[in-house]
Write a protein that holds these residues in place. Structure first.
Motif, short mmCIF file in Angstrom:
data_model
loop_
_atom_site.label_atom_id
_atom_site.label_comp_id
_atom_site.label_asym_id
_atom_site.label_seq_id
_atom_site.Cartn_x
_atom_site.Cartn_y
_atom_site.Cartn_z
N GLN A 21 0.84 -1.20 0.00
CA GLN A 21 0.00 0.00 0.00
C GLN A 21 0.87 1.25 0.00
N ASN A 22 0.48 2.22 -0.78
CA ASN A 22 1.18 3.48 -0.86
C ASN A 22 1.19 4.16 0.50
N PRO A 23 2.28 4.83 0.87
CA PRO A 23 2.35 5.52 2.16
C PRO A 23 1.23 6.55 2.36
N ILE A 24 0.80 7.20 1.29
CA ILE A 24 -0.29 8.18 1.42
C ILE A 24 -1.57 7.47 1.85
N ASP A 25 -1.84 6.33 1.24
CA ASP A 25 -3.03 5.57 1.61
C ASP A 25 -2.91 4.97 3.00
N GLN A 26 -1.70 4.59 3.38
CA GLN A 26 -1.49 4.09 4.75
C GLN A 26 -1.80 5.19 5.76
N GLN A 27 -1.32 6.41 5.49
CA GLN A 27 -1.59 7.52 6.40
C GLN A 27 -3.09 7.84 6.44
N LEU A 28 -3.75 7.75 5.30
CA LEU A 28 -5.20 7.98 5.26
C LEU A 28 -5.91 6.94 6.12
N ALA A 51 -1.81 15.34 -0.53
CA ALA A 51 -0.60 14.52 -0.72
C ALA A 51 -0.61 13.86 -2.10
N TRP A 52 -1.77 13.33 -2.51
CA TRP A 52 -1.86 12.71 -3.84
C TRP A 52 -1.71 13.77 -4.93
N ASP A 53 -2.23 14.98 -4.69
CA ASP A 53 -2.09 16.06 -5.66
C ASP A 53 -0.61 16.42 -5.83
N GLN A 120 -5.16 9.50 -11.13
CA GLN A 120 -4.43 10.31 -12.11
C GLN A 120 -2.93 10.28 -11.82
N ALA A 121 -2.55 10.34 -10.56
CA ALA A 121 -1.13 10.26 -10.21
C ALA A 121 -0.55 8.94 -10.70
N LEU A 122 -1.29 7.86 -10.53
CA LEU A 122 -0.80 6.55 -10.96
C LEU A 122 -0.75 6.44 -12.49
N MET A 123 -1.70 7.07 -13.17
CA MET A 123 -1.67 7.07 -14.63
C MET A 123 -0.43 7.83 -15.14
N LEU A 124 -0.14 8.96 -14.52
CA LEU A 124 1.05 9.71 -14.90
C LEU A 124 2.31 8.92 -14.57
N GLN A 125 2.28 8.23 -13.44
CA GLN A 125 3.42 7.39 -13.06
C GLN A 125 3.63 6.30 -14.10
N SER A 126 2.56 5.79 -14.68
CA SER A 126 2.70 4.74 -15.68
C SER A 126 3.44 5.26 -16.91
N ILE A 127 3.28 6.53 -17.23
CA ILE A 127 4.03 7.12 -18.34
C ILE A 127 5.52 7.15 -17.98
N ASN A 128 5.82 7.49 -16.75
CA ASN A 128 7.22 7.56 -16.32
C ASN A 128 7.87 6.19 -16.21
N LYS A 129 7.11 5.21 -15.79
CA LYS A 129 7.66 3.87 -15.63
C LYS A 129 7.52 3.02 -16.89
N GLY A 130 6.62 3.42 -17.76
CA GLY A 130 6.43 2.70 -18.99
C GLY A 130 5.40 1.60 -18.93
N SER A 131 4.82 1.36 -17.75
CA SER A 131 3.83 0.29 -17.63
C SER A 131 3.07 0.40 -16.33
N CYS A 132 1.88 -0.07 -16.35
CA CYS A 132 1.08 -0.26 -15.14
C CYS A 132 0.26 -1.53 -15.32
N ALA A 133 0.85 -2.51 -15.98
CA ALA A 133 0.14 -3.75 -16.26
C ALA A 133 -0.23 -4.48 -14.97
N ASN A 134 0.60 -4.34 -13.97
CA ASN A 134 0.35 -4.98 -12.67
C ASN A 134 0.22 -3.90 -11.61
N PRO A 135 -0.66 -4.10 -10.62
CA PRO A 135 -0.82 -3.08 -9.58
C PRO A 135 0.49 -2.70 -8.91
N GLY A 136 1.40 -3.63 -8.76
CA GLY A 136 2.68 -3.34 -8.13
C GLY A 136 3.60 -2.49 -8.99
N ASP A 137 3.28 -2.37 -10.29
CA ASP A 137 4.11 -1.58 -11.19
C ASP A 137 3.99 -0.09 -10.91
N CYS A 138 2.85 0.30 -10.39
CA CYS A 138 2.63 1.73 -10.18
C CYS A 138 2.51 2.04 -8.74
#
Length: 138
Positions: A21-28, A51-53, A120-138
């Motif tokens: 789980q992402n630290p932001i979601d853990q804090q939430l 934080a997500w923004d 949206q943050a995860l979608m943008l992260q997928s551009i930076n990482k090149g993939s979000c095929a698996n939840p752990g990728d992003c």
């Protein structure tokens, strides 16, 4: 013994997903578990949304530095359109929930706001990482 196997697997998978789980979601989650008032829980959502923004902006900036030409222009246009969509969606959602939920509307809108920005943050992260095929990728 066989009766306990599904329970054990659920516990292990729950533990594994909690570890990812992402630290932001853990804090939430921690904040929401502490709070018992609508105002307190609304503040939890507001903090997580901010934080997500911030994370979304980091990912957007990285992507814009990486891209050139048409892909960069298209991403800029898409992000602007997404911002307008987010604001419009939250306005519509707020209007609906205020008419149907009263004081609980803030929690529904807060949860939706966090979800929209996180996605949206995860979608943008997928551009930076090149993939979000698996939840752990992003």
């Amino acid at each position: 013994m066989k009766k306990w196997l599904p329970v054990a697997l659920l516990l292990v998978s729950g533990f594994a997903s909690a570890q990812q789980q992402n630290p932001i979601d853990q804090q939430l989650d921690q904040c929401m578990n502490k709070e018992s008032t609508t105002l307190g829980m609304s503040k939890c959502y507001d903090t997580a949304s901010k934080a997500w923004d911030k994370e979304m902006n980091v990912q957007y900036t990285q992507a814009m530095k990486k891209l050139t030409g048409d892909p960069k222009d298209k991403l800029r246009s898409a992000q602007r359109a997404w911002l307008a969509y987010r604001d419009s969606w939250l306005d519509a959602s707020r209007s609906y929930f205020l008419s149907s939920q009263g004081s609980m509307a803030a929690l529904s809108v807060g949860a939706q706001g966090v979800s929209l920005v996180r996605n949206q943050a995860l979608m943008l992260q997928s551009i930076n990482k090149g993939s979000c095929a698996n939840p752990g990728d992003c």
